[in-house]
Design an enzyme around this catalytic site. Sequence first.
Site, PDB file in Angstrom:
ATOM      1  N   ASP A 167       0.853  -1.190   0.000  1.00  0.00           N
ATOM      2  CA  ASP A 167       0.000   0.000   0.000  1.00  0.00           C
ATOM      3  C   ASP A 167       0.893   1.245   0.000  1.00  0.00           C
ATOM      4  O   ASP A 167       2.100   1.148  -0.125  1.00  0.00           O
ATOM      5  CB  ASP A 167      -0.955  -0.013   1.195  1.00  0.00           C
ATOM      6  CG  ASP A 167      -0.215  -0.296   2.510  1.00  0.00           C
ATOM      7  OD1 ASP A 167       0.997   0.036   2.587  1.00  0.00           O
ATOM      8  OD2 ASP A 167      -0.831  -0.840   3.437  1.00  0.00           O
ATOM      9  N   HIS A 514       1.454  -8.751  -4.163  1.00  0.00           N
ATOM     10  CA  HIS A 514       0.434  -7.801  -3.710  1.00  0.00           C
ATOM     11  C   HIS A 514       1.113  -6.443  -3.498  1.00  0.00           C
ATOM     12  O   HIS A 514       1.633  -6.136  -2.427  1.00  0.00           O
ATOM     13  CB  HIS A 514      -0.190  -8.303  -2.402  1.00  0.00           C
ATOM     14  CG  HIS A 514      -1.275  -7.414  -1.870  1.00  0.00           C
ATOM     15  ND1 HIS A 514      -2.610  -7.611  -2.137  1.00  0.00           N
ATOM     16  CD2 HIS A 514      -1.215  -6.305  -1.091  1.00  0.00           C
ATOM     17  CE1 HIS A 514      -3.322  -6.687  -1.535  1.00  0.00           C
ATOM     18  NE2 HIS A 514      -2.502  -5.868  -0.893  1.00  0.00           N
ATOM     19  N   ASP A 562       0.336 -18.158  -5.887  1.00  0.00           N
ATOM     20  CA  ASP A 562       0.777 -16.866  -6.415  1.00  0.00           C
ATOM     21  C   ASP A 562      -0.413 -16.085  -6.960  1.00  0.00           C
ATOM     22  O   ASP A 562      -0.636 -16.004  -8.175  1.00  0.00           O
ATOM     23  CB  ASP A 562       1.825 -17.096  -7.507  1.00  0.00           C
ATOM     24  CG  ASP A 562       2.502 -15.800  -7.947  1.00  0.00           C
ATOM     25  OD1 ASP A 562       2.319 -14.772  -7.252  1.00  0.00           O
ATOM     26  OD2 ASP A 562       3.201 -15.817  -8.978  1.00  0.00           O
ATOM     27  N   GLU A 571       2.427 -10.308   0.192  1.00  0.00           N
ATOM     28  CA  GLU A 571       2.792  -8.895   0.316  1.00  0.00           C
ATOM     29  C   GLU A 571       4.139  -8.739   1.010  1.00  0.00           C
ATOM     30  O   GLU A 571       4.374  -9.317   2.074  1.00  0.00           O
ATOM     31  CB  GLU A 571       1.716  -8.135   1.102  1.00  0.00           C
ATOM     32  CG  GLU A 571       1.958  -6.635   1.164  1.00  0.00           C
ATOM     33  CD  GLU A 571       0.815  -5.874   1.825  1.00  0.00           C
ATOM     34  OE1 GLU A 571       0.714  -4.650   1.622  1.00  0.00           O
ATOM     35  OE2 GLU A 571       0.015  -6.515   2.549  1.00  0.00           O
TER      36      GLU A 571
END
Length: 620
Positions: A167, A514, A562, A571
Amino acid sequence: MHSANHWGGALEIVGESQVDSTDDHRSQNADWDKASRKSYTLDETQRSWLLDPETRLSNKKNKYVDLGCIVCSRKALKWSLGMVALAFLVIGMPIIISKYLPENHHRPLPPDDFTLALHKALLFFDAQKSGRLPKNNYSINWRGDSGLQDGNTTERGLVGGYYDAGDNIKFHFPMSFALTMLSWSLIEYEGKYKAIDEYEHVRDLIKWGTDYLLLTFNSSASSVPYIYSQVGGSMNGSTVPDDHTCWTRPEDMDYPRPVQTSYAGPELAGEMAAALAAASIVFRDNNVYSEKLAKGAATVFEFGRDQSKRRTYSSQNPYIEHYYNSSGYYDEYMWGAAWLYYATGNRSYVSLATNQGLPSDAHAFSMNRDLNVLSWDNKLPAAMMLLTRLRIFLNPGYPYEAMLSSYHNKTGLTMCSYLQRYNVYNWTQGGLIQLNHGRGQPLQYVANAAFLASLFADYLNATGVPGWNCGPDFILTEDLRSFASSQINYILGANPMNMSYVVGYGNNYPKRVHHRGASIPNDNKKYSCRGGWKWYQSRNSNPNTIIGAMVGGPNKFDEYEDIRSDYSHGEPTVAGNAGLVAALVSLTTSGGQVIEKNIIFSAVPPLYPPSPPPPSPWKP
């Protein structure tokens, strides 16, 4: 009478009274009579005595050479000239040849697997940078400037630092831990970083972070009322555009990024103090910057020690507690105090770190195995190892010895708990230790444990100690290093999936990490908050390879799927990668296998008073 003969045998001495002069005279005459009857053969020199002067002169000219200032024999001259020629061939010719031939440097040994992985793991931090990026940024060409409005309502702004994971949030608590780990690894293994040509790179990464941390409080003051603890974020269940409801490249963020302000937070302050203090040792060659870091560390630590501010920084903050919630702060007191002692030499810090009340409040000596696991939340095993280092190399004695000895014993027990033979933790069938009970993100805990194990083995080796005791068993340091190597090798691909969990290392690694920036193409198009979700849902590989990112890792059955949506296993985080970097540099042999014993003590004054000067000479 006999006397000792130092050249061998007995030496007989006969007195004159025992010799008859008549017999002596008779004996001499007999010898001469024998000589007169013998036929002698004269040598060349003896014959020359009988020659006439001209003949002797002719022979002398043939045997000697007149050099003007000196006359020497022809034989000696030949030997001398021969020796000069031989010396020229043996000594002179190689020098001449080496001077005129092109230089042929010895090729360095090829880097080992740990070094190759380390080069890549460091690049992950370049991909996570926020702010105005350096021109080259180590060839991470799919990243650009971002977050340039962060903290624009604060006194100093909050531009810079690192995004935490996939993020675009800047969590200052785990970011500080990552910086402390990077600095610790550089302090212990500076020579290795230089040998593999990553010394300046890792220093740049540390400074990028510490420059940012200095913006989060008034580092020039002696006391501060608050700390900025986070930039960006999202609340659970949010429906407004923010860092979790939007799938957006950091360069394209156009939604509000709130700043979290902590008016209390001893764990945040303790970790920030540790990061700044450790970095001050890294930059000891820059006095101005090093002192600035050390002063900032002392200031923020005082904030954390304030009795009125002893509440966890995440308490009742919905932007933090669901993501990086703190379980306590006494471990950060020990951790921060230890680093401040090394950074400043101020004994009040080591007195705090060894105060018997501190480990009691931190439950440092409890049998809770979770407290043996180093993480962004729990610093106990690292803090006790850092203080064990003080005992091993400086042995300060009273009044610190009792507590340092206890820390040393506990550190040894922690190392024992990592060995599979003692069954303290569960292990997967494929050989991965389960330090977080099989939950998500297992590899960051494994990497941290591998670093501690490898480092402790190096501490023992540096003092010539071959091992330590686990109950009745004596364990060799090789066993500890084998544990560390096996866990990192698992991460690099020696696992049932034959998959490297470090992106870009090997041929088989996660392709759908991610990560917002890596998953959205850098095609000069801006994708809206909602529009970017099509890249999240895509089954294609990420268009940008985030080199060096260590993903969360497999499940407890050694399985890994995956897919981009599985953030628990797919992540990466800056805290996880910092532990990986530390473990890799501790294990690589490309730069040798030794630690830097004294760098960490650069600011520590002598522990004992200096010897008094000798008395002045006595005068009558």
